[in-house]
Design an enzyme around this catalytic site. Structure first.
Site, PDB file in Angstrom:
ATOM      1  N   ASN A   9      10.310  31.533  15.826  1.00  0.00           N
ATOM      2  CA  ASN A   9      10.579  32.876  15.309  1.00  0.00           C
ATOM      3  C   ASN A   9       9.232  33.448  14.888  1.00  0.00           C
ATOM      4  O   ASN A   9       8.713  33.112  13.827  1.00  0.00           O
ATOM      5  CB  ASN A   9      11.539  32.790  14.113  1.00  0.00           C
ATOM      6  CG  ASN A   9      11.740  34.144  13.452  1.00  0.00           C
ATOM      7  OD1 ASN A   9      11.398  35.187  14.028  1.00  0.00           O
ATOM      8  ND2 ASN A   9      12.285  34.136  12.241  1.00  0.00           N
ATOM      9  N   LYS A  11       8.469  36.392  14.050  1.00  0.00           N
ATOM     10  CA  LYS A  11       8.503  37.487  13.063  1.00  0.00           C
ATOM     11  C   LYS A  11       7.591  38.612  13.556  1.00  0.00           C
ATOM     12  O   LYS A  11       7.509  38.834  14.754  1.00  0.00           O
ATOM     13  CB  LYS A  11       8.132  36.963  11.670  1.00  0.00           C
ATOM     14  CG  LYS A  11       8.953  35.705  11.331  1.00  0.00           C
ATOM     15  CD  LYS A  11       8.842  35.254   9.920  1.00  0.00           C
ATOM     16  CE  LYS A  11       9.714  34.003   9.737  1.00  0.00           C
ATOM     17  NZ  LYS A  11       9.779  33.567   8.371  1.00  0.00           N
ATOM     18  N   HIS A  95      18.889  36.891  10.081  1.00  0.00           N
ATOM     19  CA  HIS A  95      17.806  36.160   9.409  1.00  0.00           C
ATOM     20  C   HIS A  95      17.736  36.598   7.945  1.00  0.00           C
ATOM     21  O   HIS A  95      17.979  37.767   7.620  1.00  0.00           O
ATOM     22  CB  HIS A  95      16.475  36.431  10.118  1.00  0.00           C
ATOM     23  CG  HIS A  95      15.385  35.535   9.626  1.00  0.00           C
ATOM     24  ND1 HIS A  95      14.685  35.815   8.477  1.00  0.00           N
ATOM     25  CD2 HIS A  95      14.921  34.356  10.088  1.00  0.00           C
ATOM     26  CE1 HIS A  95      13.815  34.831   8.267  1.00  0.00           C
ATOM     27  NE2 HIS A  95      13.936  33.934   9.233  1.00  0.00           N
ATOM     28  N   GLU A  97      15.359  37.347   6.095  1.00  0.00           N
ATOM     29  CA  GLU A  97      14.469  38.492   5.825  1.00  0.00           C
ATOM     30  C   GLU A  97      15.181  39.808   6.136  1.00  0.00           C
ATOM     31  O   GLU A  97      14.956  40.821   5.470  1.00  0.00           O
ATOM     32  CB  GLU A  97      13.163  38.341   6.624  1.00  0.00           C
ATOM     33  CG  GLU A  97      12.288  37.260   6.013  1.00  0.00           C
ATOM     34  CD  GLU A  97      11.399  36.521   6.989  1.00  0.00           C
ATOM     35  OE1 GLU A  97      11.185  37.001   8.114  1.00  0.00           O
ATOM     36  OE2 GLU A  97      10.916  35.430   6.613  1.00  0.00           O
ATOM     37  N   GLU A 167      19.014  27.888   7.294  1.00  0.00           N
ATOM     38  CA  GLU A 167      17.676  28.105   6.748  1.00  0.00           C
ATOM     39  C   GLU A 167      17.758  28.362   5.245  1.00  0.00           C
ATOM     40  O   GLU A 167      18.032  29.494   4.824  1.00  0.00           O
ATOM     41  CB  GLU A 167      17.012  29.314   7.420  1.00  0.00           C
ATOM     42  CG  GLU A 167      16.860  29.169   8.917  1.00  0.00           C
ATOM     43  CD  GLU A 167      15.752  30.081   9.438  1.00  0.00           C
ATOM     44  OE1 GLU A 167      14.796  29.558   9.998  1.00  0.00           O
ATOM     45  OE2 GLU A 167      15.853  31.307   9.266  1.00  0.00           O
ATOM     46  N   GLY A 173       8.753  29.712   4.798  1.00  0.00           N
ATOM     47  CA  GLY A 173       7.377  30.175   4.591  1.00  0.00           C
ATOM     48  C   GLY A 173       6.763  29.699   3.283  1.00  0.00           C
ATOM     49  O   GLY A 173       5.726  30.195   2.869  1.00  0.00           O
ATOM     50  N   SER A 213       9.958  25.903   6.890  1.00  0.00           N
ATOM     51  CA  SER A 213       8.755  25.064   6.839  1.00  0.00           C
ATOM     52  C   SER A 213       8.851  23.825   7.728  1.00  0.00           C
ATOM     53  O   SER A 213       8.338  22.770   7.363  1.00  0.00           O
ATOM     54  CB  SER A 213       8.417  24.693   5.393  1.00  0.00           C
ATOM     55  OG  SER A 213       8.177  25.874   4.643  1.00  0.00           O
TER      56      SER A 213
HETATM   57  P1  PGA Z   1       8.956  29.082   8.444  1.00  0.00           P
HETATM   58  O1  PGA Z   1      10.033  30.205   8.859  1.00  0.00           O
HETATM   59  O2  PGA Z   1       9.025  27.990   9.497  1.00  0.00           O
HETATM   60  O3  PGA Z   1       7.643  29.781   8.452  1.00  0.00           O
HETATM   61  O4  PGA Z   1       9.358  28.574   7.103  1.00  0.00           O
HETATM   62  C1  PGA Z   1      11.272  29.863   9.399  1.00  0.00           C
HETATM   63  C2  PGA Z   1      12.097  31.102   9.653  1.00  0.00           C
HETATM   64  O5  PGA Z   1      12.026  32.053   8.855  1.00  0.00           O
HETATM   65  O6  PGA Z   1      12.845  31.167  10.650  1.00  0.00           O
END
Ligand code: PGA
Length: 253
Positions: A9, A11, A95, A97, A167, A173, A213
């Site tokens: 992903n 982003k 997601h 976000e 998630e 992140g 992560s």
């Molecule tokens: P990350 O993000 O691996 O940077 O923690 C995962 C995601 O938001 O899908």
């Protein structure tokens, strides 16, 4: 048996040119990967070049969002027809976000899941609790609401084309990964929810990814868990070498 799928992903990262360069670097690194599904979620503006560069390889392309309508007065939005037209196969929906910054509700996400399936796109439905929800003991309640809400009206037959990504928001992140045991516990809970909704046979075949992560050095242990079937990878999917290592970790299980 269900398939391990490792999806990147990106982003809001990478231009169309950078996407093509990344995929040309990734392809030889993962050319031997046969079992594990490989997906990259690029920004809308990079989808076309990503699909072209991935053509004929084992790398599939995902969008990161979608409007549920076919067309119409929705300024700034992208429809499932437009994604299909580009050769996109998957779409990341719900997601955290998008839930957090754009106010997406389970109902709206459910409309998107339905629209994706109607147009032959495979949704990756994201669910997961925030830190305060984990701390106040409502993880299962939240994950249940998001999973059941997101899948409302989806038939058992359609579940063959649905991927779920668990998630935990506190792990995205932040460098704080859920421990394999913590993640497995929620994955087993999601599998149980799917069993209640669709029966054991359907539930056993749904790919449930972990995200938050995930990196080359923790991917194997996470994906080795009984109910963890791959990953949705943010930061560590931005560099071809580290992303390939995660894919290979998944493929070695
Ligand atoms: P990350 O993000 O691996 O940077 O923690 C995962 C995601 O938001 O899908």
């Amino acid at each position: 048996m269900r398939r391990v799928i490792v999806a990147g992903n990106w982003k809001m990262n990478k231009t169309a040119k950078e996407a093509a360069k990344f995929i040309s670097e990734l392809k030889p690194l993962v050319a031997d990967v046969k079992k594990t599904g490989i997906v990259i979620g690029t920004p809308f503006t990079a989808l076309e070049s990503a699909v072209k560069e991935a053509a004929g390889s084992n790398v599939k392309i995902a969008a990161q969002n979608m409007n549920p309508n076919d067309n119409g007065a929705y300024t700034g939005e992208i429809s499932p027809l437009m994604l299909k037209d580009l050769g996109v196969e998957y779409v990341i929906l719900g997601h955290s976000e998008r839930r957090e910054y754009y106010g997406e509700t389970d109902k709206f996400i459910n409309e998107k899941v339905k629209a994706a399936l109607k147009h032959g796109l495979k949704p990756i439905l994201c669910v997961g609790e925030k830190l305060e929800e984990r701390e106040n003991g409502t993880t299962e309640k939240v994950v249940k609401e998001q999973t059941v809400g997101g899948l409302e009206g989806i038939s058992a037959a359609d579940m063959a084309n649905v991927v779920i990504a668990y998630e935990p928001v506190w792990a995205i992140g932040t460098g704080k990964t859920a421990s394999p045991a913590q993640a497995q516990e929620v994955h087993a809970f999601i599998r149980k929810l799917l069993t209640d909704l669709y029966g054991a046979e359907v539930a056993e075949n749904v790919t449930v990814q972990y995200g938050g992560s995930m990196k080359a050095d923790n991917a194997f242990e996470l994906i080795s868990q009984k109910d963890i079937d791959g990953g949705l990878v943010g930061g560590a999917s931005l560099e071809a070498g580290s992303f390939a290592e995660i894919i290979k970790a998944g493929d070695s299980i």
